[in-house]
Every structure is written in structure tokens, then in C-alpha cells.
Scaffold this active site. Sequence first.
Site, PDB file in Angstrom:
ATOM      1  N   ASP B 196       0.860  -1.057  -0.207  1.00 13.67           N
ATOM      2  CA  ASP B 196       0.024  -0.070  -0.128  1.00 13.67           C
ATOM      3  C   ASP B 196       0.898   1.034  -0.037  1.00 13.67           C
ATOM      4  OD1 ASP B 196      -1.587   2.222   0.767  1.00 13.67           O
ATOM      5  OD2 ASP B 196      -2.929   0.878   1.850  1.00 13.67           O
ATOM      6  N   HIS B 197       1.130   1.664  -1.190  1.00 10.08           N
ATOM      7  CA  HIS B 197       2.195   2.715  -1.296  1.00 10.08           C
ATOM      8  C   HIS B 197       2.096   3.890  -0.231  1.00 10.08           C
ATOM      9  CE1 HIS B 197      -0.550   4.721  -4.120  1.00 10.08           C
ATOM     10  NE2 HIS B 197       0.122   5.849  -3.627  1.00 10.08           N
ATOM     11  N   HIS B 259      -6.049   3.000   1.388  1.00  7.61           N
ATOM     12  CA  HIS B 259      -5.183   4.270   2.380  1.00  7.61           C
ATOM     13  C   HIS B 259      -6.071   4.673   3.428  1.00  7.61           C
ATOM     14  CE1 HIS B 259      -3.165   3.551  -1.547  1.00  7.61           C
ATOM     15  NE2 HIS B 259      -4.053   4.122  -2.300  1.00  7.61           N
TER      16      HIS B 259
END
Lengths: 385, 508
Positions: B196-197, B259
Amino acid sequence: MIEPDIDESVWGARAGGVAALERELARMRRSMGAHATEQGVPVARASVLNLVVFTTRDTHARRAAATIDVLATRHPSRAIVVLADRLREGIAPGLEGLEMHCHLSHPAGLQQVSYEQILIRARGDADQRLASALIPLLLPDLPVFLWWTETPSLDAVHFAELLKLADRLIVDSGDFARPDRTLPRLHAVARAGHGRYGLTDFNWTRITPWRELVSQFFDVPAWRPFLDGVTGIRIGFAVEADGREIHPSQALLLIGWLASRLGWRAVESLAPSEAGGLLFAMERGDGEAIQTRVRPRYMRGIDEGNLSGLRIQATDGVRHAEFVVKRVEDSSHAGATVVIDGAPVAERLVPLGTPGVSELLSEELTIARSDSIYEDALAALVALT
Amino acid sequence: MTVAPPLANPLREGPRLARTPQPCALVIFGATGDLTARKIVPALYNLALQRLLPAAFVVVGAARQPLSSERFRENLHADLVKFSRTKPINEDAWASFADGVHYVSTKDPSGYDTLRETLADLDVRAGTAGNRLFYLATPPSAYGPIVDQLKGHRLTENVRARVVVEKPFGHDLTSATELSGKLQGVFTEDEIFRIDHYLGKETVQNILVLRFANGIFEPIWNRQYVDHVQITVAESLGIEERGAYYEQAGALRDIVQNHLLQLVALVGMEPPVSFDAKAVRDEKLKVLRAIRPIAEEDAKSNVVRGQYGTGFIEGTPVRAYRQEDGIAPTSKTETFLAIRAFIDNWRWEGTPFYLRTGKRHPKRTTEIAIQFRAAPHAVFSEEAADGMEPNALVLRIQPDEGISLKFGAKVPVQGIRIRSVNMDFVYGASFMVDAPDAYETLILDALRGDATLFTRQDEVEQQWRFVDPIARAWAAGRGDLPVYPAGTWGPAEADLLIGRDGRAWRKP
């Protein structure tokens, strides 16, 4: 040497004492705040540390100030530059003493952050006075970094006095006149500082990429056994074409590091075979000898004192290997090569720039504690020299 | 699947040399795809520039297309010129890096045999010694077939193998569990790295540092002092070229499920005992489990969705969502979401978390605002306190990374007048320091085997458990889909959602 008068266009107006100086800084902050409010950008005064720079030359002081300017956004600080005369004699009566200047600085292009720069000009014998002027100027409760340009005057009263204020002492052994003498003495300073201040050396920071590249060789499982069977080390460092100034500090630190990490013992320091070279006999934990040679080398595009190359010869009992890191002439790269039994088995080119003083200082300011690996390397050097 | 741990390297000790990974072969599936070109290869190249890649490191690209290794390198170079964050390209460094880049076509299953042989050869020749990281930069539909082939062709036997996957991790709980079952047929959970960047961003990690490296925030970080929390993830962009994907996903699956809920977890979690993968993720899971589920029938009163219409972004007219390429003119996909959530635990009982995310907002901003309660007793006259607002601590994630604290101060006049001032901490990253790209951080961590910043399967599943009933409610026709003009902060219904509680959205 007696330095000239202060250039107020660089260092700001003279202030008559600590209270006047703080008043002047507050006034400047206010006027800047008012100006910024008109533009809708509030000015933040952020400080994470006190930085005290000790210099004895005007040019060094100016260079240090420029360096700190560059760092202001990353390490907002109160910077106090001390400019002291090297010679304490010959000061006209009445001129002896301290003089203070200050200005607020906006790092280029930034409106939101400001930092304060103070100059203390010490004329004549100021040994007893310096600390008393510095203490009230330090921002409370923030770490004090003391950056000593040139060879630290290890026996001087003012050195001891300033060191008492510091949480961290930063030196550059690249500037030492006789590193082979000063580095071992620095070890005593580091040892004495345990729990009070940490010691660091720009030259140690400069060789971090070299240490990284050497370590990376022995992360490779197939090459790891060679690390226990090192038989020889050759290290080259750059000199000017005329070969007059010799700065082997980086090379010495690298040897000290290898010796301390790998448990090598010093046997003797041998007569060098060539001018400026050094030759050591060391032995491994198992008693086998390691020939260690340090030699100056002229190479284009490298500052004197910087490492030019490193060769580790080793055996795993069966095969012979060479691990080589070599700076490419006129380029910001190094080749990292492994040769086993005469045949190259790995070769790569890695970027290896030469960081400027501001990058080195920036790196050091992020490390708040002492680096025991550096102290171990110094300790190993003491045994060697 | 384990090999003996390598002999320790005594040269590695000390604070400065800690981050280089062990020798490793990185195998990228989807090597000719967008993610490889835009993110993975630029990140690897920039790691090489910083000398953070091990001495023995190779990249093997795998994709269906038949391609020579030389051609593959040329393509990557062309992409790098376009996408690298540092320019110009250091050609010497690239050439040396590219020496270790290979390509294998996996169009036919026999390609996997070639891959195995290539890797075995490199293990000896390049010294990668059986350490592999498989990066699945492919659509999720390909994950299953790829790991089946890896197993079928014995690519994970007698080596140290790990796998990196990208979101989306399924489109609901069932599909996420199914997907993870596929992966776990070949890899253990410890060997799976889900990117999950957002978690790779410096400022997101800074949330944990702010909370757990400081002694003064934690004591007031609870229901007793916090009135409510607002988390905003706003974009000014529309859906660009992602129409087909977005039409299926919507803001709920695209942002909220991953996010936004991860941000809630970081803000709401209890202090972990240490900053390691297990401790941090255990605590995140605990708080995710404590988020009160929004049942289908409650969705309408706790969730507002919206879709952007035509409008203006920075003075330029933009199309409505339904006019975008690849979008049905009758599309019911949401591009905006506002959620009123609660965490049912000791720390947060009764403290609302207002979450919102959307596209085509006036500006791009991600922030977390902790709104504190007002001072308990009005000491000053009403007139004096006119300009006073409750304290707020705002963590700005992007852009202008930083932290600001709002507090009341006396205006310097005779008598008492109070105004709120913002004390700003501007994170270094916005100025001189080129903060590392999230992908550099995450790839380096994956190579080092550190999973702290990756999402664990149980977190993913828990996130779906929260999201699924909301999606079902909409599918069942519950809830309106108001249209908001592009360039605004969302539909008026969102203001009502928070206004009902006597509160208002911040202007980020």
C-alpha cells in the site's frame, strides 16, 4: 596572525553585548514577521540545534557561514561562529576582547524559515572569556554541535572550555597537519567524552561509501569466507601532482576500521618504501600475517587525501581472491571488482561522488550519538602507530 | 523453502551501514507493464545511485512478450528517461546496473523452466545464492496462475523466496480471501509483501514517530481530550486513463478500503511494543477490528457518496464523470465519499472519525486533523474569546508535509482579546531534501525482508469487512448519488452529515 576587521555587510551590525544582541535579533524577527504577514506567509522560527563553529581565519569563517546557510532548512539552528586570532600577541591595548555581530538569514528562495547567525570575534587571548559569552547565547535545551575547523588545539584551554558545552564535537581530519599524530590523540578525546559528548570526523563520513562497498562484497555468501582469510591490504589516496602535501587520514581510518572489526593486531610499523607511503605489519586472530601498504597516488579529478583505491587480497584456504574498489579517473564513479584465482567473477560500476562540506555536515547533524565504530577504528589506529 | 542463514558480516556493524539488503535476484512479472516502467525500475535505478543495492543483485524481467534481454534493457532505459525522479540519467551507473538485467518470456509454461534455470545459473554466477524476490506487477487476475506456475516448476523449492503484490487485493472479502489462499498455497504469510504505497510515504511514517517518539501527545490522544478526528484524502485530478478500473472500484474500493482505513489505523492504534512488522501490524489490526461496522441499513445515515459533474479546476473547465472516457453515461459509481465512523474501544469510545475522499476537488491534499475539545470553562468574557477556537493538531501528509498546532493567544493590546494562531512545523521534505520515493522505501524494505510497512492479510480482510456492507447497501439501491460540481469540496449532503453533530469540515 591577526585577522582584519569585521565586514558588517556579511556579519551584520555590531551589538554591544548579549542582551543587545538578543534585542536586535528580536527586532529583526518582528520586522520580518510584519513583512511576512502582509504577504500572508507567517514566518516560523524553528530550531533543532545550536551549532558553534570555531575558526581562526576570516576565510574559514565565511566558508562555514555559507555552509550553514545551505543547511538552514534541513537543520534550522542558531549558528554561532567564533573567529579567534591565531596569534594572541601584538594586539593593541584596549582592543583585546570579544565583539559580537548578528543577522537573520533567509536561506535562498525561502520565506517561511529564518535562522540566526551570530559572529563572535575574539581578539587576543580570549581563552578564559569565550565560554562565558557563548553560554548565554545558546538556545536552551537544544543539543550543541561544536564544529572545529583546522586541527583542534587539544591542549588549549579554550578547546577544553568549549568542549564542556558541546554534545557533539565535529572535526575534519582532512585538515589536520599531522593526522598520524593527531588521530591517535583524538581517540583519547573520544574516550574521555563517553556519556558526555560524541566525536565525529568528516573524513569518517567521507569513507562511509567505501566501507559500504567493502561490506557489500562480504554480504555475498560465496565470498564471505574470504573475509576470515585476508592476507594483504593496499590502499591508495590522492596527492597533488607535486606530492608535497600528504593527507593519509582516510586511508588510516579505513585500516583502523578493518582491523577493529576483524580483530587484527598490530605487529609493527615498518619503514615506508616510498615518500609519503606507510607500511604496517598486522596479524589476524589466527596469527597469519597481513601486509598493509598505504601509498599516495596522483590522480586527476580527486581532492588530495581522498581515497583512490583499495585492494583486499584473501584466501579461503583453496582459492585466492582480490576484492578491488577503484575510483575511475576524472569521474564520480568507482569500479567494484572481484577476482578469484586470476579470473574476474564480478564487476560493477557504482556512483561515488565527493560530497561537499555542507553534505557532510548535514549527515553528521542527523546523528545525535557517538559512533562506536569510529571510536573502535581510532583505537585500532592507536595500536598501529 | 529455507536455506541456512548466511554467515554474519562483521563489517556491517554500526549505525551507518545498516540498509543494504542481502544479495538477491528480483524477478518482475509484468516486466513490460506500466508499473515496472513508471515505478519499479526508476526506484531500483535510484537505489543503485545511492549504492543501496547489494553487490550481487540481478533483475529478471518476465512477461508474455518474446523479447531479448538486450531489447528489454533498451526499453527500460527509454522508460527511465521518462520516469526517473533524478535526472539526467547517470549512463555509466545505468549501464552497470543493466548488466544485471535479464529477460525471460513466460508466454508458454516452459518459460518457467527457463526462468528456473536462469535463476539457478545467476545464483552461482552472480552470487545471489538462492535469495529471490518475486514482484507481481501484473493485474491481480494473473497472481493465481503465476504462483501456480512458480510452484509447478519448482521455482520456490530450496531457495529463500518472497513475493510482492500490489493492490487491489480483491474486490470484496470473498475475493480477497480467495486471492490470498492462492498466494498462501505457495508462500507463507511472512513471505508475502502487500504494497500500500501510502505506507511508504515519509510523512505517513512520521505519524508513528510523532505519536510514539513524543511523550506529550499520547496522554491527550484519546476521547477525553479529542473532540473528533477528520481525515481528508482529496485529489484535484479526475480518473485520467483509469476509467475501466475506476468504474468498477469507485472511491470506496480505490481509496477507502486501503489508504483511508490505513490512516485511521495509524492514528487510532495503541502504541506497539516495538517498531517491527509483527508488533505494528498486530496493533493496526486491533484498531481496525474495533471500527464499528456500518450495517447495510445504517449506510444511508453514516455514509454520503457523490459523483462529480462538470466544473472548473484551476480555472479550466473539466468534464463530468459520466462524460469521461470509458464511463457509462448512466454510471452509478461514486467519486466522493464521506463517512462518519466510530472506534469502539476504551480510547476512542464516542469520538467520531469523519473520513472523506474524492476526486476533482479544488486542490490535492491529504491531511489528518485532530480536533481537541474546547477549554472546559470559559474564563474570559465572551467578547474577548470571540476569536478563540478549540485546539487542533493537523498532520499534513501531502503536499506541504508538516504539522501545525492551533492555539489561542492574547492579542497584544490593552485588555484581553484572543486570537487563534497556527504554529507550523514544515517538514524538511518540502524544501531541500529529496524525500525518497515511496517505492524506493518499500522495495528496499521488501529486499531486506522487513514487512513493517506492508499490509498483512488479516488487515486486508478486516478492511473489506468494513467496506462490504456499504457496497451492498448501494447495490441494493439504498442511498442517493448527488452530483457535486468539479472544483468543490463535495455535495451538500456531506456537510449535513457532519453538521448534524454540530461540527463542520475543515477547509484543508
